[in-house]
Design a protein around this motif. Structure first.
Motif, PDB file in Angstrom:
ATOM      1  N   GLY A  44       0.701  -1.169  -0.007  1.00 52.28           N
ATOM      2  CA  GLY A  44       0.243  -0.050   0.056  1.00 52.28           C
ATOM      3  C   GLY A  44       0.693   1.286   0.039  1.00 52.28           C
ATOM      4  O   GLY A  44       0.591   2.230  -0.850  1.00 52.28           O
ATOM      5  N   MET A  45       1.883   1.300   0.982  1.00 56.86           N
ATOM      6  CA  MET A  45       2.751   2.685   1.003  1.00 56.86           C
ATOM      7  C   MET A  45       3.456   2.711  -0.508  1.00 56.86           C
ATOM      8  O   MET A  45       3.760   3.826  -0.846  1.00 56.86           O
ATOM      9  CB  MET A  45       3.578   2.492   2.088  1.00 56.86           C
ATOM     10  N   THR A  46       4.056   1.498  -0.890  1.00 56.24           N
ATOM     11  CA  THR A  46       4.693   1.882  -2.212  1.00 56.24           C
ATOM     12  C   THR A  46       3.783   2.066  -3.400  1.00 56.24           C
ATOM     13  O   THR A  46       4.464   2.976  -4.193  1.00 56.24           O
ATOM     14  CB  THR A  46       5.498   0.369  -2.272  1.00 56.24           C
ATOM     15  N   THR A  47       2.628   1.699  -3.315  1.00 51.10           N
ATOM     16  CA  THR A  47       1.688   2.125  -4.326  1.00 51.10           C
ATOM     17  C   THR A  47       1.512   3.692  -4.090  1.00 51.10           C
ATOM     18  O   THR A  47       1.300   4.326  -5.186  1.00 51.10           O
ATOM     19  CB  THR A  47       0.500   1.291  -4.184  1.00 51.10           C
ATOM     20  N   ALA A  48       1.415   4.177  -2.987  1.00 52.03           N
ATOM     21  CA  ALA A  48       1.281   5.524  -2.647  1.00 52.03           C
ATOM     22  C   ALA A  48       2.322   6.347  -3.007  1.00 52.03           C
ATOM     23  O   ALA A  48       2.426   7.373  -3.566  1.00 52.03           O
ATOM     24  CB  ALA A  48       1.074   5.887  -1.282  1.00 52.03           C
ATOM     25  N   VAL A  49       3.639   5.749  -3.130  1.00 54.75           N
ATOM     26  CA  VAL A  49       4.808   6.527  -3.480  1.00 54.75           C
ATOM     27  C   VAL A  49       4.642   6.559  -5.025  1.00 54.75           C
ATOM     28  O   VAL A  49       5.241   7.696  -5.714  1.00 54.75           O
ATOM     29  CB  VAL A  49       6.271   5.674  -3.040  1.00 54.75           C
ATOM     30  N   GLY A  50       4.463   5.299  -5.668  1.00 54.61           N
ATOM     31  CA  GLY A  50       4.235   5.617  -7.071  1.00 54.61           C
ATOM     32  C   GLY A  50       3.253   6.660  -7.626  1.00 54.61           C
ATOM     33  O   GLY A  50       3.389   7.266  -8.722  1.00 54.61           O
TER      34      GLY A  50
END
Length: 325
Positions: free
Chosen positions: A292-298
């Motif tokens: 979830g957090m890495t999708t937010a970064v993307g």
């Protein structure tokens, strides 16, 4: 008959003949007539659908607490939790943003002009065989993966057995650990990236130069312009539209500092200057299972990239160039 009436009647008839039913003519006829061209377009549309638009379904992970057993759709919504963590709670995020911007700025300042300069130099070569050899040699590194080039660089730059440090020691200086010291790592990144991609980047500029009208150079010669003035007043202005478009695209990708290269060359000793958004996403997302957090970064990267493309395009158009939009 009045000529005006005849002209009006003819235009009405012509207009009526063009207004054919979509089912029997007009646009539908064009589709049928060019059906084989549209069949050739289908693989491109399928590629974009699968690899460009299909993954957009996963954007919702940025607003969910993803559970593997539940899947994307059934995972609970958490709103802006991941973004709040990134911007306020994550101690490394802004430092990583800084590293990304610095490395990308180096690539733009030093790497972006490099293929332009090489294209101008190649354009001045008057021996076709030598020009082809020079182009081929400059293209070759592009076709090597960063894994291969990383192995070459590690061997060349090794402080104990590397060729580069061998000559440095011959000159009486201490060996330099290019890939293990923070003050040299960014320089090594940018230099190796330029060496790998400078030849490939000249292709577009050489194609643009091939379209320059030779009469412009002849007129410049008649006006007494030397080679430098011809380059300054004829060649470079001919390249400006291409430079503007490529600059817009490059600025839009400023948060992409080059994952392949950095991941191949960096180590924990240089995390302070080498850890960028892409490597952070890899460690936290794939290794730490925080999807979830890495999708937010993307998603954050894409929004910033879109804003930069639009703003740069606006500035370029204000400067008199066409731009992308």
């Amino acid at each position: 008959m009045n000529p005006e009436h005849a002209t009006g009647a003819g235009s009405i008839e012509g207009t009526a003949s063009r207004k054919t039913s979509p089912k029997t003519g007009g646009v539908w006829t064009q589709y049928v007539r060019n059906r084989y061209l549209f069949l050739m377009l289908f693989p491109v549309l399928i590629w974009y659908g699968v690899f460009a638009y299909g993954p957009m379904y996963g954007i919702q992970l940025a607003f969910k607490d993803y559970m593997i057993r539940d899947g994307i759709w059934a995972s609970p919504w958490v709103g802006l939790k991941h973004f709040e963590y990134l911007f306020s709670l994550s101690p490394d995020f802004w430092h990583i943003i800084g590293n990304t911007l610095i490395i990308s700025a180096y690539h733009i300042i030093f790497g972006f002009p490099a293929p332009i300069i090489l294209a101008l130099l190649l354009n001045e070569i008057r021996f076709p065989l030598f020009k082809k050899i020079a182009q081929t040699i400059s293209y070759l590194p592009h076709f090597l993966s960063w894994i291969v080039i990383g192995g070459i660089l590690i061997s060349l730059l090794s402080p104990g057995t590397g060729v580069i440090n061998y000559f440095i020691k011959m000159l009486g200086f201490d060996p330099i650990y290019f890939l293990g010291q923070e003050k040299y790592f960014r320089f090594t990144l940018v230099t190796s990236a330029i060496w790998k991609e400078v030849g490939w980047g000249t292709i577009i500029y050489l194609a643009a130069l091939a379209g320059v009208d030779s009469q412009l150079y002849e007129a410049a010669v008649l006006d007494g312009a030397n080679r430098w003035k011809q380059t300054l007043h004829v060649t470079i202005p001919a390249l400006l539209p291409t430079i503007a478009i490529l600059l817009i695209m490059r600025v839009g990708g400023i948060l992409d500092a080059g994952f392949d290269q950095i991941y191949t060359l960096y180590s924990p000793a240089v995390y302070g200057v080498a850890d960028v958004l892409d490597t952070y996403v890899y460690r936290v997302g794939l290794q730490g299972m925080q999807f979830g957090m890495t999708t937010a970064v993307g998603l954050f990267k894409n929004i910033i990239g879109l804003a930069l493309v639009l703003s740069t395009n606006y500035i370029v158009k204000k400067m008199g160039q066409e731009g992308l939009l």
